[in-house]
Design a protein around this motif. Structure first.
Motif, short mmCIF file in Angstrom:
data_model
loop_
_atom_site.label_atom_id
_atom_site.label_comp_id
_atom_site.label_asym_id
_atom_site.label_seq_id
_atom_site.Cartn_x
_atom_site.Cartn_y
_atom_site.Cartn_z
N GLY A 15 42.40 11.48 40.75
CA GLY A 15 41.26 11.99 41.50
C GLY A 15 39.98 11.28 41.09
N GLY A 16 39.03 11.19 41.99
CA GLY A 16 37.75 10.58 41.66
C GLY A 16 36.94 11.50 40.75
N ASN A 17 36.09 10.93 39.93
CA ASN A 17 35.27 11.73 39.02
C ASN A 17 34.13 12.43 39.76
OD1 ASN A 17 36.86 10.68 37.01
ND2 ASN A 17 35.32 9.21 36.27
N GLY A 18 33.86 13.64 39.34
CA GLY A 18 32.64 14.29 39.79
C GLY A 18 31.46 13.69 39.04
N GLU A 70 37.62 8.45 45.59
CA GLU A 70 36.28 7.92 45.37
C GLU A 70 35.48 8.89 44.50
OE1 GLU A 70 33.13 5.66 48.27
OE2 GLU A 70 33.80 7.64 48.88
N TYR A 71 34.57 8.36 43.71
CA TYR A 71 33.71 9.20 42.87
C TYR A 71 32.79 10.05 43.75
CZ TYR A 71 34.94 6.75 38.52
OH TYR A 71 35.60 6.25 37.43
N GLY A 72 32.36 11.19 43.20
CA GLY A 72 31.40 12.02 43.90
C GLY A 72 30.08 11.27 44.06
N LEU A 114 58.87 12.70 52.43
CA LEU A 114 58.99 13.46 51.18
C LEU A 114 57.92 12.95 50.21
CD1 LEU A 114 60.53 15.46 49.30
CD2 LEU A 114 61.86 13.48 48.54
N VAL A 115 57.08 13.86 49.72
CA VAL A 115 56.08 13.50 48.71
C VAL A 115 56.75 13.51 47.34
CG1 VAL A 115 53.88 14.10 47.65
CG2 VAL A 115 54.22 14.51 50.09
N VAL A 116 56.78 12.36 46.68
CA VAL A 116 57.46 12.27 45.37
C VAL A 116 56.47 12.21 44.21
CG1 VAL A 116 59.58 11.25 46.25
CG2 VAL A 116 57.67 9.75 45.67
N ALA A 117 55.20 11.93 44.49
CA ALA A 117 54.18 11.93 43.44
C ALA A 117 52.84 12.28 44.10
CB ALA A 117 54.09 10.57 42.75
N ARG A 118 52.29 13.41 43.72
CA ARG A 118 51.05 13.87 44.35
C ARG A 118 49.82 13.27 43.64
NH1 ARG A 118 51.82 17.46 48.14
NH2 ARG A 118 53.77 18.65 48.22
N GLY A 119 48.83 12.97 44.44
CA GLY A 119 47.58 12.48 43.86
C GLY A 119 46.81 13.62 43.20
N GLY A 120 46.00 13.28 42.21
CA GLY A 120 45.22 14.29 41.51
C GLY A 120 44.01 14.74 42.32
N ARG A 121 43.57 15.96 42.08
CA ARG A 121 42.38 16.46 42.78
C ARG A 121 41.15 15.80 42.19
NH1 ARG A 121 39.27 19.93 39.92
NH2 ARG A 121 40.20 21.07 38.18
N GLY A 122 40.09 15.77 42.98
CA GLY A 122 38.85 15.19 42.49
C GLY A 122 38.18 16.09 41.46
N GLY A 123 37.49 15.47 40.52
CA GLY A 123 36.73 16.25 39.54
C GLY A 123 35.52 16.90 40.18
N ARG A 124 35.11 18.02 39.64
CA ARG A 124 33.97 18.75 40.19
C ARG A 124 32.65 18.18 39.68
NH1 ARG A 124 35.82 24.72 38.60
NH2 ARG A 124 36.48 23.53 36.76
N GLU A 141 33.39 17.07 35.87
CA GLU A 141 34.77 16.79 35.51
C GLU A 141 35.19 15.38 35.90
OE1 GLU A 141 37.39 20.86 35.80
OE2 GLU A 141 36.92 19.79 37.64
N LYS A 142 36.10 14.82 35.12
CA LYS A 142 36.79 13.62 35.56
C LYS A 142 37.87 14.02 36.55
CE LYS A 142 36.19 10.85 31.36
NZ LYS A 142 36.90 10.09 30.30
N GLY A 143 38.33 13.08 37.33
CA GLY A 143 39.38 13.38 38.29
C GLY A 143 40.71 13.73 37.61
N GLU A 144 41.48 14.58 38.25
CA GLU A 144 42.78 14.95 37.72
C GLU A 144 43.74 13.74 37.80
OE1 GLU A 144 46.23 18.35 38.52
OE2 GLU A 144 44.89 17.70 40.14
#
Length: 429
Positions: A15-18, A70-72, A114-124, A141-144
């Motif tokens: 995930g992108g960093n907040g 993308e970053y916040g 089929l999703v085999v690897a999910r992307g991380g959520r963005g950091g707040r 937060e940094k991205g997950e």
């Protein structure tokens, strides 16, 4: 080249960093926090392409990593989500986690995903942490981290009918006789080392897909010869056509061959015994075939309908095709994984995830205390330790979750080294 197994590494995008940002506009004093959230990382998605027939592409590329979000941005603007990465696989691909052996999916239809690897959520961003007690938080937060895993791909050929039997009993010749397929045919064992598919047309207008599968030998269920390379493909077929060299051209007894092959199939997967089976007495144009056929029918006590044919002279071929087509009309569909097995796997998965949530454990590594746990390692990766407010939040969570007290019970004292994932800390009372 036919490749039916592959092991690959996949990683969803981080995930992108907040960000930490404040409104700096004229006539708006003390504008407050305005740091936006980061975007979501891309997923890794398998998608079925009916034009593919092999896993050959994975022989040359085994690592797949999606883009990060993308970053916040300032003014509370959200970072863009990353595009997902789509990887094409042939129909009939079964996917499992290579490390845990967890069943992930069975892809059989064109376009199935089929999703085999999910992307991380963005950091707040810092605007998410504003409160009555802290109206100007300098925390983001940094991205997950994206999910990463090794997956095992296993291709199981999709065919209505599978030809089984010892090597050199005439399976390839039979397939070439009844279809436009051109399998390799030669007078030596294991001429066929990969499945060959052919579309067979019945004189009455019906049709089906027939697979000529590599020959079996005794011990195949334990991996002898081409063993599992053959047996995995028969799992998909709806009707098994057992081909016998009724002339005994290599000095083998057709009845003994029949018993041995059936036993190997049963040992590999006992449920294959439930498949409709058509018995083919091949090479009837050769001497001793008629006598051996009479003996075979007596030995099997007439339990099986046996169809005498000759792949060379085409004797009895039409009658055989009618029998196979009739068997297919009442045969169940085995093109997907057994549902009971899948449901059991999913139940185990749900139980494990619930059990592991918020769980952690402490071990010793020389003089260091090592804290293990998926959630706490992810928390470290999403914490920006260069921000004072972020560090205070991290310490507060450690206390709330009971990590501090657990370390004290293990004997941790002021100044001791604490390791969490790739991070090291000094224990502070």
């Amino acid at each position: 080249m036919f490749v039916d197994t592959a092991r690959v590494y996949v990683k969803g995008g981080d995930g992108g960093n907040g960000i930490v940002s404040f409104r700096r506009e004229k006539y708006i004093p003390e504008g407050g926090p305005a740091g936006g959230d980061g975007g979501k990382g891309g997923d890794i998605i398998l998608v079925v392409d009916e034009g593919l027939r092999t896993l050959l592409d994975f022989k040359y590329k085994r690592h797949f990593k999606a883009e990060r979000g993308e970053y916040g941005k300032t003014s509370n603007k959200h970072g863009a989500n990353a595009d997902s990465m789509y990887i094409k696989v042939p129909p009939g691909t079964v996917i499992t986690d290579a490390d845990s052996l967890e069943f992930l999916g069975d892809l059989t239809e064109h376009g199935q995903k089929l999703v085999v690897a999910r992307g991380g959520r963005g950091g707040r961003g810092n605007s998410r942490f504003a409160s009555m007690s802290n109206k100007a938080p300098e925390i983001a937060e940094k991205g997950e981290p994206g999910q990463e895993r090794n997956i095992q791909l296993e291709l199981k050929v999709l065919a209505d009918v599978g030809l089984v039997g010892f090597p050199s009993v005439g399976k390839s010749t039979l397939l070439a006789t009844v279809s436009a397929a051109k399998p390799k045919i030669a007078a030596y064992h294991f001429t066929t080392i990969t499945p060959n598919l052919g579309v067979v047309g019945v004189p009455d207008g019906r049709s089906f897909v027939m697979a000529d599968l590599p020959g079996l030998i005794e011990g195949a269920s334990e991996g002898q010869g081409l063993g599992h390379q053959f047996l995995r493909h028969i799992e998909r077929t709806r009707v098994i056509v057992h081909v016998l060299d009724m002339a005994g051209t290599e000095g083998r007894d057709p009845y003994e061959d029949f018993l041995k092959i059936n036993e190997e199939v049963r040992l590999y997967n006992y449920r294959l015994e439930e498949r409709p089976m058509v018995v083919v007495a091949n090479k009837m144009d050769l001497p001793e075939a008629e006598e051996n056929l009479k003996k075979f029918i007596e030995q099997t006590e007439g339990k099986y309908a046996v169809y005498p044919v000759s792949g060379v002279t085409h004797q009895g071929v039409d009658e055989l095709l009618y029998a196979i087509a009739d068997a297919l009309e009442t045969a169940p569909d085995f093109t997907t994984i057994d549902l009971e097995e899948v449901e059991e796997t999913e139940e185990r998965k749900v139980y494990r995830l619930e059990e592991d949530e918020d769980r952690f454990w402490i071990t010793r590594n020389n003089e260091a205390y090592v804290v293990n746990g998926a959630w706490i390692e992810k928390l470290c990766k999403m914490t920006n330790f260069e921000q004072y407010d972020s560090v205070k939040r991290f310490q507060r969570i450690m206390k709330q979750k009971g990590v501090d007290s657990a370390l004290r019970k293990q004997g941790a004292q002021e100044g001791d080294t604490i390791e969490i994932g790739e991070y090291s800390f000094d224990f502070v009372e």
